[in-house]
Design a protein around this motif. Structure first.
Motif, PDB file in Angstrom:
ATOM      1  N   LEU A 152       0.824  -1.208   0.000  1.00 10.34           N
ATOM      2  CA  LEU A 152       0.000   0.000   0.000  1.00 10.34           C
ATOM      3  C   LEU A 152       0.859   1.259   0.000  1.00 10.34           C
ATOM      4  CD1 LEU A 152      -2.809   1.311   0.228  1.00 10.34           C
ATOM      5  CD2 LEU A 152      -2.593   1.102   2.719  1.00 10.34           C
ATOM      6  N   ARG A 153       1.893   1.300   0.841  1.00 23.22           N
ATOM      7  CA  ARG A 153       2.728   2.493   0.937  1.00 23.22           C
ATOM      8  C   ARG A 153       3.544   2.731  -0.332  1.00 23.22           C
ATOM      9  NH1 ARG A 153       2.525   6.487   2.376  1.00 23.22           N
ATOM     10  NH2 ARG A 153       4.512   6.967   3.378  1.00 23.22           N
ATOM     11  N   LEU A 154       4.043   1.661  -0.947  1.00 19.08           N
ATOM     12  CA  LEU A 154       4.792   1.834  -2.200  1.00 19.08           C
ATOM     13  C   LEU A 154       3.885   2.396  -3.291  1.00 19.08           C
ATOM     14  CD1 LEU A 154       7.023  -1.384  -2.308  1.00 19.08           C
ATOM     15  CD2 LEU A 154       7.803   0.977  -2.036  1.00 19.08           C
ATOM     16  N   ARG A 155       2.665   1.944  -3.327  1.00 20.33           N
ATOM     17  CA  ARG A 155       1.734   2.463  -4.338  1.00 20.33           C
ATOM     18  C   ARG A 155       1.325   3.899  -4.017  1.00 20.33           C
ATOM     19  NH1 ARG A 155       0.323  -1.045  -8.069  1.00 20.33           N
ATOM     20  NH2 ARG A 155      -1.441   0.271  -8.721  1.00 20.33           N
ATOM     21  N   GLU A 156       1.149   4.194  -2.734  1.00 19.30           N
ATOM     22  CA  GLU A 156       0.800   5.570  -2.351  1.00 19.30           C
ATOM     23  C   GLU A 156       1.914   6.540  -2.720  1.00 19.30           C
ATOM     24  OE1 GLU A 156      -2.109   4.780   1.526  1.00 19.30           O
ATOM     25  OE2 GLU A 156       0.006   5.321   1.816  1.00 19.30           O
ATOM     26  N   LEU A 157       3.144   6.140  -2.466  1.00 22.49           N
ATOM     27  CA  LEU A 157       4.286   7.028  -2.722  1.00 22.49           C
ATOM     28  C   LEU A 157       4.580   7.199  -4.209  1.00 22.49           C
ATOM     29  CD1 LEU A 157       6.703   5.931   0.150  1.00 22.49           C
ATOM     30  CD2 LEU A 157       5.483   8.105  -0.047  1.00 22.49           C
ATOM     31  N   THR A 158       3.953   6.383  -5.043  1.00 21.75           N
ATOM     32  CA  THR A 158       4.122   6.504  -6.497  1.00 21.75           C
ATOM     33  C   THR A 158       2.806   6.893  -7.169  1.00 21.75           C
ATOM     34  OG1 THR A 158       3.774   4.108  -6.735  1.00 21.75           O
ATOM     35  CG2 THR A 158       6.063   4.885  -6.592  1.00 21.75           C
ATOM     36  N   ASP A 159       1.879   7.458  -6.393  1.00 22.01           N
ATOM     37  CA  ASP A 159       0.570   7.896  -6.916  1.00 22.01           C
ATOM     38  C   ASP A 159      -0.160   6.769  -7.636  1.00 22.01           C
ATOM     39  OD1 ASP A 159       0.939  10.534  -5.971  1.00 22.01           O
ATOM     40  OD2 ASP A 159       2.139  11.023  -7.739  1.00 22.01           O
ATOM     41  N   GLY A 160      -0.008   5.554  -7.113  1.00 18.83           N
ATOM     42  CA  GLY A 160      -0.707   4.411  -7.666  1.00 18.83           C
ATOM     43  C   GLY A 160      -0.026   3.734  -8.834  1.00 18.83           C
ATOM     44  N   ARG A 161       1.039   4.327  -9.350  1.00 12.18           N
ATOM     45  CA  ARG A 161       1.706   3.777 -10.525  1.00 12.18           C
ATOM     46  C   ARG A 161       2.506   2.528 -10.205  1.00 12.18           C
ATOM     47  NH1 ARG A 161       6.808   4.135 -12.421  1.00 12.18           N
ATOM     48  NH2 ARG A 161       7.112   3.888 -14.686  1.00 12.18           N
ATOM     49  N   ALA A 217      17.032  -7.691  -0.934  1.00 12.46           N
ATOM     50  CA  ALA A 217      18.039  -8.521  -0.275  1.00 12.46           C
ATOM     51  C   ALA A 217      17.465  -9.198   0.963  1.00 12.46           C
ATOM     52  CB  ALA A 217      19.245  -7.665   0.111  1.00 12.46           C
ATOM     53  N   VAL A 218      16.141  -9.151   1.117  1.00 14.90           N
ATOM     54  CA  VAL A 218      15.496  -9.617   2.341  1.00 14.90           C
ATOM     55  C   VAL A 218      14.708 -10.901   2.146  1.00 14.90           C
ATOM     56  CG1 VAL A 218      13.867  -8.991   4.164  1.00 14.90           C
ATOM     57  CG2 VAL A 218      15.364  -7.254   3.203  1.00 14.90           C
ATOM     58  N   GLY A 219      13.862 -10.948   1.112  1.00 20.62           N
ATOM     59  CA  GLY A 219      13.045 -12.136   0.870  1.00 20.62           C
ATOM     60  C   GLY A 219      11.931 -12.284   1.886  1.00 20.62           C
ATOM     61  N   ASP A 220      11.596 -13.560   2.184  1.00 21.07           N
ATOM     62  CA  ASP A 220      10.584 -13.900   3.183  1.00 21.07           C
ATOM     63  C   ASP A 220       9.252 -13.239   2.840  1.00 21.07           C
ATOM     64  OD1 ASP A 220       9.339 -14.827   5.558  1.00 21.07           O
ATOM     65  OD2 ASP A 220      11.231 -14.749   6.622  1.00 21.07           O
ATOM     66  N   LYS A 221       8.553 -12.702   3.831  1.00 23.44           N
ATOM     67  CA  LYS A 221       7.201 -12.173   3.647  1.00 23.44           C
ATOM     68  C   LYS A 221       7.164 -10.826   2.936  1.00 23.44           C
ATOM     69  CE  LYS A 221       7.188 -10.007   8.240  1.00 23.44           C
ATOM     70  NZ  LYS A 221       6.520  -9.981   9.570  1.00 23.44           N
ATOM     71  N   TYR A 222       8.328 -10.244   2.669  1.00 23.14           N
ATOM     72  CA  TYR A 222       8.363  -8.916   2.077  1.00 23.14           C
ATOM     73  C   TYR A 222       8.366  -8.937   0.548  1.00 23.14           C
ATOM     74  CZ  TYR A 222       9.775  -7.912   6.856  1.00 23.14           C
ATOM     75  OH  TYR A 222       9.810  -7.848   8.221  1.00 23.14           O
ATOM     76  N   THR A 223       8.755 -10.055  -0.052  1.00 19.87           N
ATOM     77  CA  THR A 223       8.922 -10.076  -1.505  1.00 19.87           C
ATOM     78  C   THR A 223       7.599  -9.980  -2.258  1.00 19.87           C
ATOM     79  OG1 THR A 223      10.954 -11.371  -1.292  1.00 19.87           O
ATOM     80  CG2 THR A 223       9.889 -11.364  -3.442  1.00 19.87           C
ATOM     81  N   GLU A 224       6.622 -10.780  -1.875  1.00 22.00           N
ATOM     82  CA  GLU A 224       5.367 -10.768  -2.637  1.00 22.00           C
ATOM     83  C   GLU A 224       4.674  -9.414  -2.632  1.00 22.00           C
ATOM     84  OE1 GLU A 224       1.034 -12.964  -2.882  1.00 22.00           O
ATOM     85  OE2 GLU A 224       2.772 -14.157  -2.243  1.00 22.00           O
ATOM     86  N   PRO A 225       4.533  -8.725  -1.477  1.00 24.20           N
ATOM     87  CA  PRO A 225       3.924  -7.399  -1.548  1.00 24.20           C
ATOM     88  C   PRO A 225       4.733  -6.420  -2.393  1.00 24.20           C
ATOM     89  CG  PRO A 225       4.714  -7.869   0.683  1.00 24.20           C
ATOM     90  CD  PRO A 225       4.748  -9.145  -0.082  1.00 24.20           C
ATOM     91  N   ALA A 226       6.055  -6.598  -2.432  1.00 22.45           N
ATOM     92  CA  ALA A 226       6.877  -5.735  -3.281  1.00 22.45           C
ATOM     93  C   ALA A 226       6.602  -6.014  -4.756  1.00 22.45           C
ATOM     94  CB  ALA A 226       8.355  -5.937  -2.964  1.00 22.45           C
ATOM     95  N   VAL A 227       6.436  -7.289  -5.120  1.00 27.99           N
ATOM     96  CA  VAL A 227       6.073  -7.628  -6.503  1.00 27.99           C
ATOM     97  C   VAL A 227       4.721  -7.007  -6.854  1.00 27.99           C
ATOM     98  CG1 VAL A 227       5.498  -9.500  -8.093  1.00 27.99           C
ATOM     99  CG2 VAL A 227       7.430  -9.759  -6.526  1.00 27.99           C
ATOM    100  N   ARG A 228       3.784  -7.101  -5.928  1.00 30.74           N
ATOM    101  CA  ARG A 228       2.450  -6.556  -6.169  1.00 30.74           C
ATOM    102  C   ARG A 228       2.476  -5.024  -6.314  1.00 30.74           C
ATOM    103  NH1 ARG A 228      -1.753 -10.126  -5.398  1.00 30.74           N
ATOM    104  NH2 ARG A 228      -1.148 -12.155  -4.527  1.00 30.74           N
ATOM    105  N   ALA A 229       3.531  -4.392  -5.813  1.00 32.66           N
ATOM    106  CA  ALA A 229       3.656  -2.937  -5.912  1.00 32.66           C
ATOM    107  C   ALA A 229       4.484  -2.489  -7.115  1.00 32.66           C
ATOM    108  CB  ALA A 229       4.275  -2.372  -4.635  1.00 32.66           C
ATOM    109  N   LEU A 230       4.898  -3.428  -7.971  1.00 33.31           N
ATOM    110  CA  LEU A 230       5.675  -3.061  -9.149  1.00 33.31           C
ATOM    111  C   LEU A 230       4.803  -2.346 -10.181  1.00 33.31           C
ATOM    112  CD1 LEU A 230       7.880  -6.226  -9.820  1.00 33.31           C
ATOM    113  CD2 LEU A 230       8.716  -3.946  -9.219  1.00 33.31           C
ATOM    114  N   ALA A 231       5.432  -1.439 -10.909  1.00 30.46           N
ATOM    115  CA  ALA A 231       4.771  -0.781 -12.035  1.00 30.46           C
ATOM    116  C   ALA A 231       4.757  -1.734 -13.234  1.00 30.46           C
ATOM    117  CB  ALA A 231       5.519   0.507 -12.384  1.00 30.46           C
ATOM    118  N   TRP A 232       4.037  -1.348 -14.261  1.00 33.91           N
ATOM    119  CA  TRP A 232       4.067  -2.095 -15.519  1.00 33.91           C
ATOM    120  C   TRP A 232       5.509  -2.168 -16.026  1.00 33.91           C
ATOM    121  CZ3 TRP A 232       1.490  -5.361 -18.372  1.00 33.91           C
ATOM    122  CH2 TRP A 232       1.795  -5.519 -19.734  1.00 33.91           C
TER     123      TRP A 232
END
Length: 323
Positions: free
Chosen positions: A197-206, A214-229
């Motif tokens: 949510l925060r990554l999308r907010e800080l990029t105006d939804g883009r 470099a962390v993995g675990d539970k953080y990777t999937e939400p980061a993938v979901r926050a990727l732009a096109w």
């Protein structure tokens, strides 16, 4: 000479400091007096036999070092003697002297100190390879750094800025001030905030263009979901423990990439890129544009304490051993 030795796999407390015979360089090799050796998270894994590389026992932790060439072997350029050099050795850096292939030596500019040079080989080398050679990141893109307060995380903040990216540092809440000091434009406390949510907010939804993970675990999937096109997530390591499993439909829906970053293999397969990357890093340091943060330096006798600090996630920046 003295060396920190891992004679049996185990915790840092099992390491010993011993007197061993001084090595002699063979053909194509150089003897380097170690002035500073860098430690990394993977050293805590190697001494426990949990790393993908398996050094033969006994070995010394530490895979990067800076020092002076004291001697060379047969068929090796004698003009190297006296040169200030930095080198990636994989292991055995935590000792007073080491023999390395002469072709692996990289000259240190006069304006760069031994401790600065020893602090950048692995973390900054990995990050340059990741952002330049794997992500193909360009000026104006947004870069999110997971584990931003650690060694490679700090490097990603600094190099990301130098490459013209907008940097969002993601770390635990107590380390966010350090991330700001390193130059992050925005910060996220991923122990208290919703990362996606925060990554999308800080990029105006883009969404973000590049994630340095470099962390993995539970953080990777939400980061993938926050990727732009056409975003790219760089798989750098798994410091949080678990190796995540990512639903592949996310890649399809976003037209995005997951890109592996295996710096240790890349320098063998693409040595020209490695040399170019290290030259750029040294130039930035010499010009005062890049200032590696050294968390602490330890003498050889306290190498175990240095590794304990890294393993306990208490480190902000780089840990060095100075023989």
């Amino acid at each position: 000479m003295k060396a920190v030795l891992c004679r049996a796999f185990g915790p840092p407390s099992s390491l010993t400091v011993e007197d061993i015979a001084e090595p002699v360089p063979g053909p194509g090799e150089a003897l380097v007096r170690v002035r500073a050796a860098g430690l990394n998270f993977y050293d805590t894994l190697a001494i426990r036999d949990k790393y993908q590389y398996k050094p033969a026992l006994p070995f010394s932790p530490g895979g990067e070092l800076a020092g002076e060439v004291e001697a060379v072997g047969p068929d090796t350029d004698p003009s190297l003697i006296g040169e200030r050099v930095v080198v990636y050795s994989k292991w055995n850096a935590c000792r007073e002297k080491i023999v390395v292939p002469a072709e692996d030596l990289i000259t240190i500019p006069d304006a760069v100190g031994f401790e600065q040079a020893a602090a950048v080989v692995v973390t900054y080398g990995t990050t340059m390879h990741a952002l330049r050679n794997r992500a193909d990141m360009v000026e104006g893109e947004t870069l999110a750094v997971l584990g931003a307060s650690g060694g490679v995380g700090q490097a990603a903040i600094e190099i990301g800025r130098l490459m013209g990216a907008r940097v969002i540092a993601c770390s635990s809440s107590e380390k966010l001030d350090f991330c700001r000091e390193m130059g992050a434009h925005e910060v996220i406390a991923y122990d208290k905030e919703d990362l996606k949510l925060r990554l999308r907010e800080l990029t105006d939804g883009r969404g973000v263009d590049v994630v340095y993970d470099a962390v993995g675990d539970k953080y990777t999937e939400p980061a993938v979901r926050a990727l732009a096109w056409r975003g790219r997530l760089l798989v750098v390591g798994f410091a949080a423990g678990e190796i995540p499993r990512i639903p592949l439909n996310l890649l399809l829906l976003k037209g995005c990439d997951l890109r592996g970053v295996f710096w240790g293999e890349s320098i063998l397969r693409e040595p020209e890129d490695h040399a170019d990357n290290m030259a750029q890093i040294m130039d930035w340091i010499a010009a005062g544009q890049l200032k590696p943060h050294i968390h602490a330096t330890y003498p050889l006798a306290e190498a175990a304490a240095a590794l304990e600090a890294i393993a306990s996630r208490k480190v902000k920046g780089k840990v060095l051993v100075v023989p």
